[in-house]
Design an enzyme around this catalytic site. Sequence first.
Site: not given
Length: 320
Positions: A104, A267
């Site tokens: 990411c 998450r």
Amino acid sequence: MTNPTLPLPTPIDTAAVEALFALPFNDLLYRAQTVHRQHFDPNKIQRSTLLSIKTGGCSEDCAYCSQSARRDQETGIERGKLLDLEEVKVAAKAAKEKGATRFCMGAAWRGPKDGDLDRVIEMVRVVKDLGMEACLTLGLLGPGQAEKLAAAGLDYYNHNLDTGAEFYDRIITTHSQEARMETLMSVRRAGMKICCGGIIGMGESRKVRASLIAQLASLDPPPESVPINHLVAIPGTPLENAPPLDPFEFVRTIAAARIAMPTSYVRLSAGRQQMSDELQALCFLAGANSIFYGDKLLTSGNPDVAHDEALFARLGLTGC
Ligand code: SAM
Ligand code: DTB
Ligand code: SF4
């Protein structure tokens, strides 16, 4: 004794999520773990590694963030340049070798300029060539930008609602939550997966936390990935002295997210470095099944890989 599989109303609303929060802790966790097992292997945790590809100097005023240009004197975060392709390649390779499956990349922008986007697209290609999933978080997207990212093979775009609509203006004044929704819709229309969540522990009420979860669950379909960040209270930001949150309230938020979005990856995101191993284990029991993995988030720390590997081994967890 609560029924762990009681249906929630459709569309899900804040009151229904508040009712989850109000359950006795054991009943809530039982229900969340039951739902979790219907959709996921309970012992597998997805791992994403973050890289800040452009740090600091941001035009926006998000009260939690160390990267706003308005307070760089106080936070000491200097404005950096967009990283070179080679730096990204090295970091992505290292992340893959350590076991991350998604890379990411985040930039401290209100949104990308078209010229910068072309350079970021090269970075997406490098990550994809390594066989990893790619995720970007670049802020608000302009016309045609989501389509360009989708065409480059981007898997996920991260853009958070951050908090419940009724609390949002206390945290950010330079762009609206409606503008965020438009970016999310453009990501969806372009065919990419959405990573969208928020931050807990900014002084918001339980009702605001429930409202955030209800808003996320009402996206149609809900985000494939839901990062629940615990505020990292960064010195020099307006939230540096935010009132401490009862850790069980954070676990309740994870459980509510799991029940409200049964098929999404939830998450356990920022704030793990400030958590005990026991608290993280409770979050996994509540249905969190993804983490940021690697020694750094964007500007703040994250548990080191050796510590996370030891924790996984102690809990019998594996990556996926
Ligand atoms: N500039 C882009 C944006 O705002 O969308 C991308 C980067 S921004 C840092 C991504 C997300 O990180 C924010 O929406 C927020 O949810 C989270 N975040 C930033 N600073 C944080 C902090 N101090 N504690 C917890 N989460 C944080
Ligand atoms: C998200 O929801 N959390 C990540 C990621 N998306 C980009 C960022 C966390 C940042 C924590 C504070 C920092 O390191 O500056
Ligand atoms: Fe800028 Fe993103 Fe930080 Fe807000 S969260 S100040 S948009 S980098």
